[in-house]
Write a protein that holds these residues in place. Structure first.
Motif, short mmCIF file in Angstrom:
data_model
loop_
_atom_site.label_atom_id
_atom_site.label_comp_id
_atom_site.label_asym_id
_atom_site.label_seq_id
_atom_site.Cartn_x
_atom_site.Cartn_y
_atom_site.Cartn_z
N LEU A 80 -27.00 -12.38 2.35
CA LEU A 80 -27.86 -13.25 3.14
C LEU A 80 -27.26 -13.37 4.52
N VAL A 81 -28.04 -12.97 5.53
CA VAL A 81 -27.55 -12.99 6.90
C VAL A 81 -28.61 -13.63 7.78
N PRO A 82 -28.27 -14.64 8.56
CA PRO A 82 -29.25 -15.21 9.48
C PRO A 82 -29.62 -14.19 10.54
N VAL A 83 -30.89 -14.18 10.98
CA VAL A 83 -31.35 -13.17 11.92
C VAL A 83 -30.67 -13.28 13.27
N HIS A 84 -30.12 -14.43 13.62
CA HIS A 84 -29.44 -14.57 14.90
C HIS A 84 -27.98 -14.13 14.82
N ALA A 85 -27.55 -13.66 13.65
CA ALA A 85 -26.16 -13.25 13.47
C ALA A 85 -25.83 -12.05 14.34
N GLU A 86 -24.57 -11.99 14.73
CA GLU A 86 -24.08 -10.83 15.47
C GLU A 86 -23.15 -10.05 14.55
N LEU A 87 -23.29 -8.75 14.60
CA LEU A 87 -22.54 -7.87 13.72
C LEU A 87 -21.51 -7.07 14.51
N THR A 88 -20.45 -6.68 13.83
CA THR A 88 -19.51 -5.74 14.42
C THR A 88 -20.16 -4.36 14.35
N THR A 89 -19.57 -3.41 15.05
CA THR A 89 -20.12 -2.05 15.01
C THR A 89 -20.02 -1.47 13.60
N GLN A 90 -18.96 -1.79 12.87
CA GLN A 90 -18.84 -1.27 11.51
C GLN A 90 -19.89 -1.87 10.58
N GLN A 91 -20.13 -3.18 10.70
CA GLN A 91 -21.16 -3.81 9.88
C GLN A 91 -22.53 -3.22 10.19
N ALA A 92 -22.81 -3.03 11.47
CA ALA A 92 -24.10 -2.46 11.89
C ALA A 92 -24.24 -1.04 11.37
N ALA A 93 -23.18 -0.24 11.49
CA ALA A 93 -23.22 1.14 11.00
C ALA A 93 -23.45 1.15 9.49
N ASP A 94 -22.80 0.25 8.78
CA ASP A 94 -22.99 0.17 7.32
C ASP A 94 -24.43 -0.17 6.97
N LEU A 95 -25.04 -1.11 7.72
CA LEU A 95 -26.43 -1.47 7.45
C LEU A 95 -27.39 -0.31 7.69
N LEU A 96 -27.10 0.51 8.69
CA LEU A 96 -27.94 1.67 8.99
C LEU A 96 -27.57 2.89 8.15
N ASN A 97 -26.45 2.79 7.45
CA ASN A 97 -25.94 3.90 6.65
C ASN A 97 -25.62 5.11 7.52
N VAL A 98 -24.97 4.84 8.66
CA VAL A 98 -24.54 5.89 9.58
C VAL A 98 -23.06 5.67 9.88
N SER A 99 -22.45 6.64 10.53
CA SER A 99 -21.05 6.47 10.90
C SER A 99 -20.92 5.54 12.10
N ARG A 100 -19.77 4.94 12.24
CA ARG A 100 -19.52 4.06 13.38
C ARG A 100 -19.60 4.83 14.70
N PRO A 101 -19.01 6.04 14.81
CA PRO A 101 -19.14 6.79 16.07
C PRO A 101 -20.60 7.11 16.42
N PHE A 102 -21.41 7.42 15.43
CA PHE A 102 -22.84 7.68 15.68
C PHE A 102 -23.50 6.43 16.24
N LEU A 103 -23.22 5.27 15.63
CA LEU A 103 -23.79 4.01 16.10
C LEU A 103 -23.36 3.73 17.53
N ILE A 104 -22.09 3.92 17.83
CA ILE A 104 -21.58 3.65 19.18
C ILE A 104 -22.29 4.54 20.20
N GLU A 105 -22.57 5.79 19.84
CA GLU A 105 -23.35 6.66 20.74
C GLU A 105 -24.71 6.05 21.04
N ARG A 106 -25.38 5.53 20.00
CA ARG A 106 -26.70 4.90 20.19
C ARG A 106 -26.58 3.69 21.10
#
Length: 157
Positions: A80-106
Motif C-alpha cells: 500500500l503506497v499513497p499516490v503522493h509518495a516519492e520513490l527511490t530510483t530502485q523502487q521505481a525500477a522495481d515497480l516498472l520491472n526494469v533495471s535501474r540504469p534503464f530507468l535513470i536513462e528515462r
C-alpha cells in the motif's frame, strides 16, 4: 487517532495459507457484494477476549480490500503506497520491472519527471504510474497494429 502507514513500500508476500485464506475471503466478499447493494459497509472483528467489534468502512475501502484479496489469492505480493509518495530510483525500477540504469536513462531524457534531493533522484508515484500507463497504451497499440498487419498478410494468426 492517527494511523501510520508503513515506512517503506516493501510488499507483503502471502504464504500459501494466507493465499488460500484470501481466496476464501474473496469468494465470500465478492458473493455478498454481487447479491446485495451496500448502503454502508462494516468489518466485524473477533477480539482476543472473545468479544466482537464492528468498524464502519467507506465503500472505496471495500473496493481496495477486494483488490488486495484478488492479488493475495493469486499469491502476488501486495503493498500500500499513497499516490503522493516519492520513490527511490530502485523502487521505481522495481515497480516498472526494469533495471535501474534503464530507468535513470528515462529520467534523464525527460520521459518521467523527478526531483533531486542532494544527489539522489526521487520520483513521484503518480508520475511513475502515468508513465507506465502511457507505455502500456503504446505497447497495446503496437500489438494491435502488428495483429492487423498479420491479418492483412494472411499469416493465419
Amino acid at each position: 487517532m492517527a494511523v501510520a502507514l508503513p515506512s517503506s513500500i516493501e510488499p507483503v508476500i502471502p504464504t500459501a495459507e494466507a493465499a488460500e485464506a484470501a481466496g476464501a475471503s474473496l469468494r465470500d466478499l465478492a458473493g455478498f457484494r454481487a447479491s446485495h447493494s451496500l448502503r454502508q459497509a462494516s468489518l466485524s472483528l473477533d477480539l482476543e477476549d472473545g468479544q466482537r467489534a464492528s468498524v464502519p468502512i467507506p465503500g472505496a475501502v471495500l473496493e481496495l480490500l477486494q483488490g488486495i484479496l484478488v492479488q493475495m489469492a493469486q499469491g502476488n505480493a501486495v503493498t500500500l503506497v499513497p499516490v503522493h509518495a516519492e520513490l527511490t530510483t530502485q523502487q521505481a525500477a522495481d515497480l516498472l520491472n526494469v533495471s535501474r540504469p534503464f530507468l535513470i536513462e528515462r529520467l534523464e531524457q525527460g520521459e518521467i519527471p523527478f526531483r533531486k534531493v542532494g544527489t539522489h533522484r526521487r520520483i513521484r508515484l503518480a508520475d511513475l504510474m502515468a508513465y507506465k500507463h502511457a507505455i502500456d497504451q503504446q505497447r497495446a497499440a503496437a500489438l494491435d497494429e502488428l495483429a492487423a498487419q498479420a491479418q492483412e498478410l494472411g499469416m493465419g494468426y
